[in-house]
Design an enzyme around this catalytic site. Structure first.
Site, PDB file in Angstrom:
ATOM      1  N   GLU A 272       0.852  -1.199   0.000  1.00  0.00           N
ATOM      2  CA  GLU A 272       0.000   0.000   0.000  1.00  0.00           C
ATOM      3  C   GLU A 272       0.879   1.237   0.000  1.00  0.00           C
ATOM      4  O   GLU A 272       1.853   1.315   0.756  1.00  0.00           O
ATOM      5  CB  GLU A 272      -0.885   0.087   1.259  1.00  0.00           C
ATOM      6  CG  GLU A 272      -2.014  -0.889   1.368  1.00  0.00           C
ATOM      7  CD  GLU A 272      -2.837  -0.629   2.640  1.00  0.00           C
ATOM      8  OE1 GLU A 272      -2.704   0.466   3.237  1.00  0.00           O
ATOM      9  OE2 GLU A 272      -3.589  -1.530   3.041  1.00  0.00           O
ATOM     10  N   GLU A 326     -13.778   5.407  -0.625  1.00  0.00           N
ATOM     11  CA  GLU A 326     -14.673   4.491   0.087  1.00  0.00           C
ATOM     12  C   GLU A 326     -15.404   5.262   1.184  1.00  0.00           C
ATOM     13  O   GLU A 326     -14.818   5.622   2.206  1.00  0.00           O
ATOM     14  CB  GLU A 326     -13.876   3.328   0.676  1.00  0.00           C
ATOM     15  CG  GLU A 326     -13.154   2.500  -0.371  1.00  0.00           C
ATOM     16  CD  GLU A 326     -12.229   1.458   0.239  1.00  0.00           C
ATOM     17  OE1 GLU A 326     -12.727   0.491   0.849  1.00  0.00           O
ATOM     18  OE2 GLU A 326     -10.999   1.636   0.130  1.00  0.00           O
ATOM     19  N   LYS A 329     -15.613   4.106   5.210  1.00  0.00           N
ATOM     20  CA  LYS A 329     -14.442   3.831   6.042  1.00  0.00           C
ATOM     21  C   LYS A 329     -14.478   4.719   7.278  1.00  0.00           C
ATOM     22  O   LYS A 329     -14.736   5.922   7.185  1.00  0.00           O
ATOM     23  CB  LYS A 329     -13.152   4.078   5.254  1.00  0.00           C
ATOM     24  CG  LYS A 329     -12.894   3.043   4.170  1.00  0.00           C
ATOM     25  CD  LYS A 329     -11.451   3.070   3.712  1.00  0.00           C
ATOM     26  CE  LYS A 329     -10.536   2.471   4.753  1.00  0.00           C
ATOM     27  NZ  LYS A 329      -9.142   2.370   4.279  1.00  0.00           N
ATOM     28  N   GLU A 335      -9.259   9.048   5.313  1.00  0.00           N
ATOM     29  CA  GLU A 335      -9.451   7.619   5.109  1.00  0.00           C
ATOM     30  C   GLU A 335     -10.463   7.324   4.001  1.00  0.00           C
ATOM     31  O   GLU A 335     -10.405   6.271   3.371  1.00  0.00           O
ATOM     32  CB  GLU A 335      -9.903   6.949   6.406  1.00  0.00           C
ATOM     33  CG  GLU A 335      -8.819   6.823   7.448  1.00  0.00           C
ATOM     34  CD  GLU A 335      -7.722   5.851   7.041  1.00  0.00           C
ATOM     35  OE1 GLU A 335      -8.045   4.775   6.512  1.00  0.00           O
ATOM     36  OE2 GLU A 335      -6.543   6.180   7.236  1.00  0.00           O
TER      37      GLU A 335
END
Length: 386
Positions: A272, A326, A329, A335
């Site tokens: 990541e 997203e 999250k 985030e």
């Protein structure tokens, strides 16, 4: 993804000088690009996996990392030649220590899809050594060994390897990169884990985010250094190797830590890395402009098959975080804003990646077929388990 707030990323800056890097305008789409993408699904507005399969093919992205082994995703990518890393969550690590349950999991989630979906790696747990769960830490290697032995019993150990992903805070020291070392409190776990990687020839995965270092101390961390922008770099006083960006210094620190534990035969991959396009007021640097610069420059370097100073013959192997924003999250605003794309398929910012997300209607046939194939997969799994 756990936020790394340790001083190690900051120490990589000392002493800081400057380097020169040529900046080009657009990403060149070539079949040689080996970039991977993290495909997270903690959201309620994402396109169907069938549409995502079309989109990634249009982007020439052929490596995908999941955080589970989602049947709908694996079915949607049948016969696409896209390579998958699938995951076993931390909540299931203890269950995988039971060899019977590990075998059953493989028979249900992996074996039925091979070889039509290219599953090449299983991550057991994620950033296990970041938390305080000593039981989870103790179970990790046992679970990895159990899954590996189950792969052997199924004759799949040559196709699928077993690993786990770590946060950068597993390092006790990271500056200079040549003096990288693991935290002393996890040494008892790391040494046998490295022995496992060496034996099975599986990669050591690290989640590395220079953004966290900049956010923690924007007054001291030069933005150009973390964004791969022109600067004269940081020189390792021991090796005299020059680093023009923090990510490569972080990666070499991990290589050095592994070498300090007696291993020079383990590949390190970045599972990541990314930069948020939006954040809370205290999340300095989380802007679409910085995200575009970071990911744009990163993709250019991947396309150039660049290597780190310490490993000049080993091209960096990177999975970008993440494909989509997203919206569900938890945590700070950042985030939910690491995606290269919005859920409707439009780019969050322009770095030359323009994929095609087909409309719902054009994929309706595939949407009807995929569940039928899913039923076939489940039926096959039932026969295997019987």
């Amino acid at each position: 993804m756990a936020e790394t707030r340790s001083v190690h990323s900051l120490l990589l800056l000392l002493p800081f000088l400057h380097l020169s890097l040529l900046f080009s305008g657009q990403i060149v789409q070539t079949t040689g690009v080996t970039v991977g993408i993290n495909y997270g699904q903690i959201a309620n507005n994402l396109p169907s996996p069938n549409r995502v399969a079309h989109m990634l093919q249009s982007l020439n992205i052929d490596r995908v990392k999941l955080y589970d082994a989602d049947q709908n995703v694996l079915s949607a990518f049948l016969n696409t030649d896209v390579e998958f890393i699938v995951g076993i969550g931390n909540e299931n690590v203890s269950m995988m220590t039971d060899s019977t349950k590990a075998l059953a999991w493989l028979q249900q989630h992996i074996q039925p899809y091979l070889p039509h979906t290219r599953i090449t790696c299983i991550t057991v747990g994620n950033e296990v050594f970041t938390g305080n769960d000593t039981v989870l830490k103790a179970n990790l290697l046992v679970a990895m060994q159990s899954v590996y032995q189950a792969l052997i019993s199924l004759g799949l150990d040559k196709q699928v390897n077993v690993t786990t992903a770590h946060s950068l805070d597993i390092l006790g020291n990271s500056y200079p990169p040549s003096a990288g070392s693991f935290r002393q409190d996890i040494g008892q776990y790391i040494q046998p884990l490295l022995n496992f990687h060496s034996m099975t020839k599986s990669p050591f995965l690290i989640n590395a985010y220079p953004y966290f270092a900049y956010k923690a101390d924007p007054g001291s961390v030069p933005l150009d250094y973390v964004l791969f922008q022109p600067n004269s770099g940081v020189t390792d006083p021991i090796t005299r190797l020059n680093y023009d960006n923090m990510l490569y210094a972080q990666l070499d620190s991990v290589y050095s830590a592994i070498q300090a534990m007696g291993h020079t035969d383990i590949d390190v991959k970045i599972s990541e890395t990314g930069w948020p396009s939006k954040g809370d007021p205290d999340e300095t640097g989380a802007t679409p402009e910085n995200a575009a610069i970071y990911n744009g420059n990163l993709l250019r370097r991947i396309a150039m098959n660049q290597s780190t100073p310490l490993k000049p013959s080993v091209p960096v192997d990177i999975y970008v975080f993440a494909l989509f924003n997203e919206d569900l999250k938890p945590g700070p605003t950042s985030e939910r804003n690491y995606g290269l794309f919005y859920p409707d398929g439009t780019p969050v910012y322009n770095i030359g990646l323009h994929g095609y997300l087909p409309p719902m209607s054009s994929s309706s046939f595939k949407l009807m077929v995929a569940p039928l194939y899913g039923i076939f997969i489940l039926a096959s799994a039932a026969l295997i388990l019987a």
